[in-house]
Design a protein around this motif. Structure first.
Motif, PDB file in Angstrom:
ATOM      1  N   HIS A  48      32.973  -7.869 -19.043  1.00  0.00           N
ATOM      2  CA  HIS A  48      34.373  -7.657 -19.390  1.00  0.00           C
ATOM      3  C   HIS A  48      34.724  -6.183 -19.595  1.00  0.00           C
ATOM      4  O   HIS A  48      35.878  -5.854 -19.831  1.00  0.00           O
ATOM      5  CB  HIS A  48      34.745  -8.441 -20.645  1.00  0.00           C
ATOM      6  CG  HIS A  48      34.701  -9.914 -20.432  1.00  0.00           C
ATOM      7  ND1 HIS A  48      34.507 -10.803 -21.454  1.00  0.00           N
ATOM      8  CD2 HIS A  48      34.806 -10.665 -19.309  1.00  0.00           C
ATOM      9  CE1 HIS A  48      34.503 -12.033 -20.978  1.00  0.00           C
ATOM     10  NE2 HIS A  48      34.677 -11.978 -19.676  1.00  0.00           N
ATOM     11  N   VAL A  49      33.713  -5.316 -19.518  1.00  0.00           N
ATOM     12  CA  VAL A  49      33.959  -3.872 -19.621  1.00  0.00           C
ATOM     13  C   VAL A  49      33.941  -3.317 -18.205  1.00  0.00           C
ATOM     14  O   VAL A  49      32.921  -3.350 -17.520  1.00  0.00           O
ATOM     15  CB  VAL A  49      32.894  -3.172 -20.495  1.00  0.00           C
ATOM     16  CG1 VAL A  49      33.203  -1.683 -20.608  1.00  0.00           C
ATOM     17  CG2 VAL A  49      32.838  -3.798 -21.883  1.00  0.00           C
ATOM     18  N   HIS A  50      35.102  -2.808 -17.760  1.00  0.00           N
ATOM     19  CA  HIS A  50      35.229  -2.327 -16.386  1.00  0.00           C
ATOM     20  C   HIS A  50      34.758  -0.892 -16.231  1.00  0.00           C
ATOM     21  O   HIS A  50      34.186  -0.531 -15.201  1.00  0.00           O
ATOM     22  CB  HIS A  50      36.674  -2.448 -15.913  1.00  0.00           C
ATOM     23  CG  HIS A  50      37.230  -3.822 -16.086  1.00  0.00           C
ATOM     24  ND1 HIS A  50      36.700  -4.922 -15.455  1.00  0.00           N
ATOM     25  CD2 HIS A  50      38.242  -4.285 -16.853  1.00  0.00           C
ATOM     26  CE1 HIS A  50      37.379  -6.009 -15.810  1.00  0.00           C
ATOM     27  NE2 HIS A  50      38.311  -5.647 -16.657  1.00  0.00           N
ATOM     28  N   ASP A  51      34.995  -0.063 -17.256  1.00  0.00           N
ATOM     29  CA  ASP A  51      34.626   1.343 -17.156  1.00  0.00           C
ATOM     30  C   ASP A  51      34.548   1.953 -18.552  1.00  0.00           C
ATOM     31  O   ASP A  51      35.103   1.410 -19.510  1.00  0.00           O
ATOM     32  CB  ASP A  51      35.662   2.106 -16.323  1.00  0.00           C
ATOM     33  CG  ASP A  51      35.176   3.463 -15.844  1.00  0.00           C
ATOM     34  OD1 ASP A  51      33.951   3.714 -15.893  1.00  0.00           O
ATOM     35  OD2 ASP A  51      36.016   4.275 -15.424  1.00  0.00           O
ATOM     36  N   VAL A  52      33.865   3.083 -18.639  1.00  0.00           N
ATOM     37  CA  VAL A  52      33.807   3.885 -19.862  1.00  0.00           C
ATOM     38  C   VAL A  52      34.148   5.308 -19.443  1.00  0.00           C
ATOM     39  O   VAL A  52      33.568   5.825 -18.489  1.00  0.00           O
ATOM     40  CB  VAL A  52      32.409   3.841 -20.512  1.00  0.00           C
ATOM     41  CG1 VAL A  52      32.359   4.742 -21.728  1.00  0.00           C
ATOM     42  CG2 VAL A  52      32.038   2.421 -20.905  1.00  0.00           C
ATOM     43  N   SER A  53      35.124   5.916 -20.115  1.00  0.00           N
ATOM     44  CA  SER A  53      35.499   7.288 -19.789  1.00  0.00           C
ATOM     45  C   SER A  53      35.606   8.113 -21.067  1.00  0.00           C
ATOM     46  O   SER A  53      35.503   7.582 -22.175  1.00  0.00           O
ATOM     47  CB  SER A  53      36.820   7.311 -19.008  1.00  0.00           C
ATOM     48  OG  SER A  53      37.871   6.789 -19.793  1.00  0.00           O
ATOM     49  N   HIS A  54      35.835   9.404 -20.889  1.00  0.00           N
ATOM     50  CA  HIS A  54      35.804  10.321 -22.029  1.00  0.00           C
ATOM     51  C   HIS A  54      36.829  11.434 -21.835  1.00  0.00           C
ATOM     52  O   HIS A  54      37.013  11.926 -20.728  1.00  0.00           O
ATOM     53  CB  HIS A  54      34.401  10.930 -22.139  1.00  0.00           C
ATOM     54  CG  HIS A  54      34.295  11.994 -23.172  1.00  0.00           C
ATOM     55  ND1 HIS A  54      34.221  13.323 -22.863  1.00  0.00           N
ATOM     56  CD2 HIS A  54      34.256  11.926 -24.516  1.00  0.00           C
ATOM     57  CE1 HIS A  54      34.135  14.027 -23.974  1.00  0.00           C
ATOM     58  NE2 HIS A  54      34.154  13.203 -24.983  1.00  0.00           N
ATOM     59  N   LYS A  55      37.484  11.798 -22.905  1.00  0.00           N
ATOM     60  CA  LYS A  55      38.384  12.956 -22.931  1.00  0.00           C
ATOM     61  C   LYS A  55      37.879  13.874 -24.028  1.00  0.00           C
ATOM     62  O   LYS A  55      37.808  13.480 -25.196  1.00  0.00           O
ATOM     63  CB  LYS A  55      39.821  12.499 -23.225  1.00  0.00           C
ATOM     64  CG  LYS A  55      40.789  13.614 -23.485  1.00  0.00           C
ATOM     65  CD  LYS A  55      41.099  14.380 -22.235  1.00  0.00           C
ATOM     66  CE  LYS A  55      42.208  15.385 -22.550  1.00  0.00           C
ATOM     67  NZ  LYS A  55      42.233  16.484 -21.644  1.00  0.00           N
TER      68      LYS A  55
END
Length: 97
Positions: A48-55
């Motif tokens: 259910h987690v499509h992606d992980v990103s960071h700012k």
């Protein structure tokens, strides 16, 4: 890889006895394992987690975003999230989810 984690921070605001605003930083762990991602308040199955990103912020730290089927969840972090993100992507690729 059996489990990987990164520390995230939540800010709790309270009014003290003298009606002064107090901000308390509470640290929690965001844990990644074969089952999914577990936070203090949520549990996400890996599928259910499509992606992980960071700012990142110029003054240090940043926000880690979990893109899920329930929406985007953000977590304030101080550490470098690159190893966590790479671990997530390799786990997704291994399981072809």
């Amino acid at each position: 890889m059996s489990e990987y984690s990164i520390v995230y921070i939540e800010i709790e605001r309270k009014i003290d006895f003298y009606y002064q605003m107090q901000q308390i930083e509470i640290q929690y762990e965001l844990q990644l394992n074969m089952e999914g991602i577990i936070t203090a308040r949520h549990r996400f199955e890996l599928r259910h987690v499509h992606d992980v990103s960071h700012k990142s912020f110029s003054f240090g730290g940043g926000i880690l975003y979990l893109h899920t089927n329930q929406g985007v969840f953000s977590y304030k972090i101080q550490d470098n999230p690159t190893p966590f993100i790479h671990a997530f992507k390799s786990l997704k690729a291994e399981n072809k989810i």
